[in-house]
Design an enzyme around this catalytic site. Structure first.
Site, mmCIF file in Angstrom:
data_model
loop_
_atom_site.group_PDB
_atom_site.id
_atom_site.type_symbol
_atom_site.label_atom_id
_atom_site.label_comp_id
_atom_site.label_asym_id
_atom_site.label_seq_id
_atom_site.Cartn_x
_atom_site.Cartn_y
_atom_site.Cartn_z
ATOM 1 N N SER A 169 -2.377 -31.166 0.354
ATOM 2 C CA SER A 169 -3.468 -32.113 0.533
ATOM 3 C C SER A 169 -3.327 -33.215 -0.512
ATOM 4 O O SER A 169 -2.219 -33.625 -0.857
ATOM 5 C CB SER A 169 -4.817 -31.386 0.431
ATOM 6 O OG SER A 169 -5.886 -32.279 0.603
ATOM 7 N N TYR A 199 -6.196 -42.050 5.751
ATOM 8 C CA TYR A 199 -5.395 -41.143 4.924
ATOM 9 C C TYR A 199 -6.289 -40.097 4.264
ATOM 10 O O TYR A 199 -6.009 -38.892 4.318
ATOM 11 C CB TYR A 199 -4.627 -41.914 3.855
ATOM 12 C CG TYR A 199 -3.874 -41.012 2.908
ATOM 13 C CD1 TYR A 199 -2.702 -40.374 3.305
ATOM 14 C CD2 TYR A 199 -4.364 -40.754 1.623
ATOM 15 C CE1 TYR A 199 -2.023 -39.522 2.438
ATOM 16 C CE2 TYR A 199 -3.691 -39.904 0.752
ATOM 17 C CZ TYR A 199 -2.515 -39.298 1.166
ATOM 18 O OH TYR A 199 -1.848 -38.443 0.319
ATOM 19 N N LYS A 203 -6.165 -35.925 4.730
ATOM 20 C CA LYS A 203 -5.967 -34.973 3.638
ATOM 21 C C LYS A 203 -7.121 -33.978 3.549
ATOM 22 O O LYS A 203 -6.923 -32.826 3.161
ATOM 23 C CB LYS A 203 -5.779 -35.722 2.328
ATOM 24 C CG LYS A 203 -4.493 -36.525 2.254
ATOM 25 C CD LYS A 203 -3.256 -35.653 2.149
ATOM 26 C CE LYS A 203 -2.500 -35.407 3.429
ATOM 27 N NZ LYS A 203 -1.316 -34.542 3.255
#
Length: 311
Positions: A169, A199, A203
């Site tokens: 992550s 993004y 994650k």
């Protein structure tokens, strides 16, 4: 913990008590590392090779992977194996899993490390998903799902009864709101969100699905862990964004970035890390609270299952 505390705690970690020298002998163990041709993936593969693991380098570019394999053979004396994989194409993901399972009956460690990082908003996957969510979350979900029978069989036959999936992550997951399902495919909502927030969302998605794998398969020996590798440079120089510029100011060597996932993937302690979130360097942490929402985890799992059902 507040956002400011978490940011400082994870951006300025103390010196690691774990080093790659602590990794035990891994002869007879098999690992897949996605994105192993560069960056943290390359350093992860290098450390595994140094302990005599059999390592599959899963990535798109045959040229780049073969270069990395050759360089690491010179550095470690051991040779990795190329596994063609384009996480942005679900058909490629399926072919990669089939190729692996045609060669191997065991898989001890799956490092879901590769991914896309703030590309131009116009870029989408082969099936039309947002490039970052489609690569980082959907692609890795499908790969793990396809390899799950091998992972669970390995757990049943392993002395510790475990097989491990390490999901990379990012600190930026902390800045994400609850995932907007309307942005997972190209849409006005997706374009309005922008590439940096997309993004962050991807994650966060990595942690949500890591936790869901942990809940569903932990009792069968699967250890599913999510990791913030630390603020690092990027193996990809193709795109720029304010996220990249900000993190590069705090960047650390890739060798440090590999430590936390290697700790989870190789050490005896890792067998008890199912469902955990790890932070730099090789420490336990707490994720964005959204990642702990079990209803959201189930909903995202169902959505992901629907996307791969016809592949």
């Amino acid at each position: 913990m507040g956002l400011a505390y978490s940011f400082i705690n994870e951006s300025y970690p103390p010196k690691s008590e774990f080093t790659a020298e602590d990794i035990p002998y891994l002869g007879g163990k098999i690992a897949i590392v996605t994105g192993a041709n560069s960056g943290v993936g390359r350093e992860t593969a290098k450390a595994l090779l140094n302990r005599d693991a059999k390592v599959y380098f899963a990535a798109r570019s045959k040229e780049k992977v073969e270069t990395a394999i050759l360089e690491l053979k010179e550095e470690t004396g051991r040779e990795g194996i190329f596994l063609p994989l384009d996480l942005a194409d679900l058909h490629s993901v399926k072919r990669a899993a089939q190729e692996y399972q045609s060669k191997e009956t065991e898989l001890h460690m799956l490092f879901n490390n590769g991914g896309a990082w703030t590309p131009p908003i116009e870029e989408v996957t082969a099936q039309g998903y947002d490039l970052q969510f489609g690569t980082n979350v959907l692609g890795h979900f499908y790969l793990t799902k396809l390899l799950l029978p091998t992972l669970l069989e390995t757990a049943r036959s392993s002395p510790d009864g475990k097989a491990r999936v390490i999901n990379t992550s990012s600190l930026m997951s902390r800045f994400a709101s609850a995932p907007d399902f309307n942005t997972f495919k190209d849409s006005a909502e997706r374009r309005a969100m922008g590439t940096s927030d997309l993004y962050n969302q991807s994650k966060l998605g990595n942690i949500i699905i890591s936790n869901e794998f942990a809940r569903r398969y932990g009792d069968q020996g699967l250890v599913s862990v999510a990791v913030n590798p630390g603020n690092l440079g990027s193996g990809s120089k193709a795109h720029k964004s304010y996220i990249k510029e900000a993190l590069l100011i705090l960047s650390n060597p890739f060798s440090l970035g590999a430590l936390t996932q290697l700790w989870a993937g190789t050490m005896e302690e890792g067998a008890s890390m199912n469902g955990k979130y790890l932070i730099p360097w090789a420490r336990y942490g707490e994720p964005n609270p959204i990642a702990l929402d079990e209803t959201l985890g189930k909903d995202l799992w169902v959505w992901l299952e629907e996307q791969v059902a016809s592949i």
